[in-house]
Scaffold this active site. Structure first.
Site, PDB file in Angstrom:
ATOM      1  N   TYR A   1      19.792  -2.162 -11.000  1.00 12.15           N
ATOM      2  CA  TYR A   1      20.794  -3.211 -11.140  1.00 12.15           C
ATOM      3  C   TYR A   1      21.960  -2.797 -12.022  1.00 12.15           C
ATOM      4  O   TYR A   1      22.862  -3.604 -12.265  1.00 12.15           O
ATOM      5  CB  TYR A   1      20.154  -4.485 -11.703  1.00 12.15           C
ATOM      6  CG  TYR A   1      19.235  -5.160 -10.728  1.00 12.15           C
ATOM      7  CD1 TYR A   1      18.069  -4.533 -10.324  1.00 12.15           C
ATOM      8  CD2 TYR A   1      19.535  -6.402 -10.209  1.00 12.15           C
ATOM      9  CE1 TYR A   1      17.209  -5.135  -9.423  1.00 12.15           C
ATOM     10  CE2 TYR A   1      18.679  -7.020  -9.307  1.00 12.15           C
ATOM     11  CZ  TYR A   1      17.524  -6.375  -8.921  1.00 12.15           C
ATOM     12  OH  TYR A   1      16.681  -6.970  -8.021  1.00 12.15           O
TER      13      TYR A   1
ATOM     14  N   LYS B   1       5.879   2.352 -11.418  1.00 15.15           N
ATOM     15  CA  LYS B   1       5.537   3.260 -10.312  1.00 15.15           C
ATOM     16  C   LYS B   1       5.680   4.680 -10.872  1.00 15.15           C
ATOM     17  O   LYS B   1       6.382   5.533 -10.320  1.00 15.15           O
ATOM     18  CB  LYS B   1       6.504   2.997  -9.133  1.00 15.15           C
ATOM     19  CG  LYS B   1       6.173   3.709  -7.853  1.00 15.15           C
ATOM     20  CD  LYS B   1       5.104   3.030  -7.030  1.00 15.15           C
ATOM     21  CE  LYS B   1       4.790   3.845  -5.806  1.00 15.15           C
ATOM     22  NZ  LYS B   1       3.593   3.395  -5.087  1.00 15.15           N
TER      23      LYS B   1
ATOM     24  N   ASP C   1      12.101  -8.599 -10.372  1.00 18.30           N
ATOM     25  CA  ASP C   1      12.760  -9.501  -9.432  1.00 18.30           C
ATOM     26  C   ASP C   1      11.797  -9.833  -8.284  1.00 18.30           C
ATOM     27  O   ASP C   1      11.572 -11.000  -7.941  1.00 18.30           O
ATOM     28  CB  ASP C   1      14.022  -8.801  -8.907  1.00 18.30           C
ATOM     29  CG  ASP C   1      14.942  -9.749  -8.166  1.00 18.30           C
ATOM     30  OD1 ASP C   1      14.634 -10.951  -8.079  1.00 18.30           O
ATOM     31  OD2 ASP C   1      15.987  -9.286  -7.663  1.00 18.30           O
TER      32      ASP C   1
ATOM     33  N   ASP D   1       2.588  -1.565  -6.570  1.00 17.32           N
ATOM     34  CA  ASP D   1       2.052  -1.983  -5.264  1.00 17.32           C
ATOM     35  C   ASP D   1       0.651  -2.576  -5.431  1.00 17.32           C
ATOM     36  O   ASP D   1       0.324  -3.627  -4.873  1.00 17.32           O
ATOM     37  CB  ASP D   1       2.071  -0.836  -4.235  1.00 17.32           C
ATOM     38  CG  ASP D   1       1.838   0.530  -4.846  1.00 17.32           C
ATOM     39  OD1 ASP D   1       1.729   0.635  -6.083  1.00 17.32           O
ATOM     40  OD2 ASP D   1       1.743   1.504  -4.088  1.00 17.32           O
TER      41      ASP D   1
END
Ligand code: NAD
Length: 342
Positions: A124, A171, A229, A205
């Site tokens: 972002y 991640k 988000d 995930d």
């Protein structure tokens, strides 16, 4: 002493939700002086920008704002007002409590999570460019300073609110440098809370699957911007959808309270959108201003109206309008409804 608050009604369903929330918050009896300023699509033509300087000045001056959703054009057009606002005011922590509401149909009854999302960097940061004609590159920025700051916020929130555990979401198995730095920063901060607040980490995930299967195992989650988000919408889905998910953007100088949902243009002006998320964002604002008892009363009145089941908005399976639902809460708070309940 009265509290001066900036109110940004926003686009789409924003203005009707803002009006509903304002009436509910006024009904608490807390003296609130509303400074209403417009941002978004509605002011583009007049000011040439969706976020005129006087809007930022108003928030800086008052230190708190309640904000409706603002439309962001996809693919082209102006940059997201929401992202710009968070960066311009240094609103580094996006806090989204996700709690089951009895009477709101969902797959779970006892979800009680708090999502703490880093709000200023990651993908972002808005640094992207074309590489030739047929490739595009977006740059993901993760710094130790912002990662440690958000991790510290999550742990301090856990301590202040009697929470037991913080889970860092990342991640780092694939993005070893950027997400690796985020995870390392969380571990550094976690060490200072050992014995008081439990710490663990999850790959994003796997986290999504775990939340859908066993949300009760989780407590406070801390995430970089993009995962935060996405996971906050997923979490909103665990407790009945976007209409009921409030949020806060906290910085050192100012705080902006807003729902997780967007401007839902297809429902604009129809008196059918659910104002719960904005009203609960208003309760978070009251708490932030030290009006703890009033915040509690708003939450209790709203929960009581929903539990009763007579005045539910359409997304919750009822037929009440935005204003009728707000009226029912105002009445519970002892105020005078704008429209007599049906
Ligand atoms: P959205 O949240 O506006 O709407 C998605 C769907 O969720 C709606 O079609 C509706 O079915 C439901 N919904 C959302 N809020 C609701 C409410 N209060 N009551 C009842 N149902 C509700 O998401 P979108 O369609 O992806 O985005 C629309 C616009 O909002 C876009 O321009 C987007 O950029 C913007 N947006 C703004 C913010 C913000 O201002 N913070 C956040 C998200 C999206």
């Amino acid at each position: 002493m009265s509290h001066r608050v900036t109110l940004i009604p926003g686009d789409g369903i924003g203005p009707e939700l803002a009006e509903a929330a304002r009436r509910v918050l006024d009904a608490t009896g807390v003296p609130l002086e509303w400074e209403v300023v417009d941002a978004g699509e509605a002011v583009m033509a007049q000011f040439g920008t969706p976020l005129p300087d006087h809007v930022l000045e108003s928030i800086k001056r008052n230190g708190v704002a309640l904000k409706g959703p603002i439309t962001t054009p996809v693919g082209a057009g102006f940059r997201s007002v929401n992202v710009t606002l968070r960066q311009a005011l240094g609103l580094y922590a996006n806090v989204r409590p996700v709690r089951s509401i009895p009477g709101v149909e969902s797959r779970y009854e006892d979800v009680d999570l708090v999502i703490v999302r880093e709000n200023t960097e990651d993908l972002y940061a808005g640094i992207e460019h074309m590489v030739g004609r047929d490739a595009a590159e977006s740059i993901k920025i993760i710094t130790r300073e912002a990662s440690e700051r958000i991790a510290r916020y999550a742990f301090e929130y856990a301590v202040a609110n009697g929470r037991r555990k913080v889970t860092a979401v990342h991640k780092a198995n694939i993005m070893k440098l950027s997400d690796g730095l985020f995870l390392e920063s969380c571990r550094t901060i976690a060490a200072g809370y050992e014995g008081r607040i439990e710490f663990e980490d999850r790959i994003v995930d796997n986290m999504c699957m775990q939340l859908v299967q066993k949300p009760e195992l989780y407590d406070v989650l801390v995430l970089p911007n993009l995962y935060g988000d996405i996971v906050s919408d997923l979490a909103a889905g665990l407790v009945g959808g976007l209409g009921v998910a409030p949020g806060a953007n906290i910085g050192t100088e100012a705080a902006v309270f807003e729902p997780v949902h967007g401007s839902a243009p297809k429902y604009a002006g129809q008196d059918r959108a659910n104002p719960t998320a904005l009203i609960l964002s208003g309760a978070l604002m009251l708490r932030h201003m030290g009006e703890l008892e009033a915040a509690q009363r708003v939450e209790s009145a709203l929960r009581a109206v929903i539990a009763e089941g007579r005045m539910l908005t359409q997304d919750l399976g009822g037929t009440a309008g935005t204003s009728g639902f707000a009226d029912a809460i105002v009445a519970r708070l002892g105020g005078t409804p704008a429209v007599a309940p049906a």
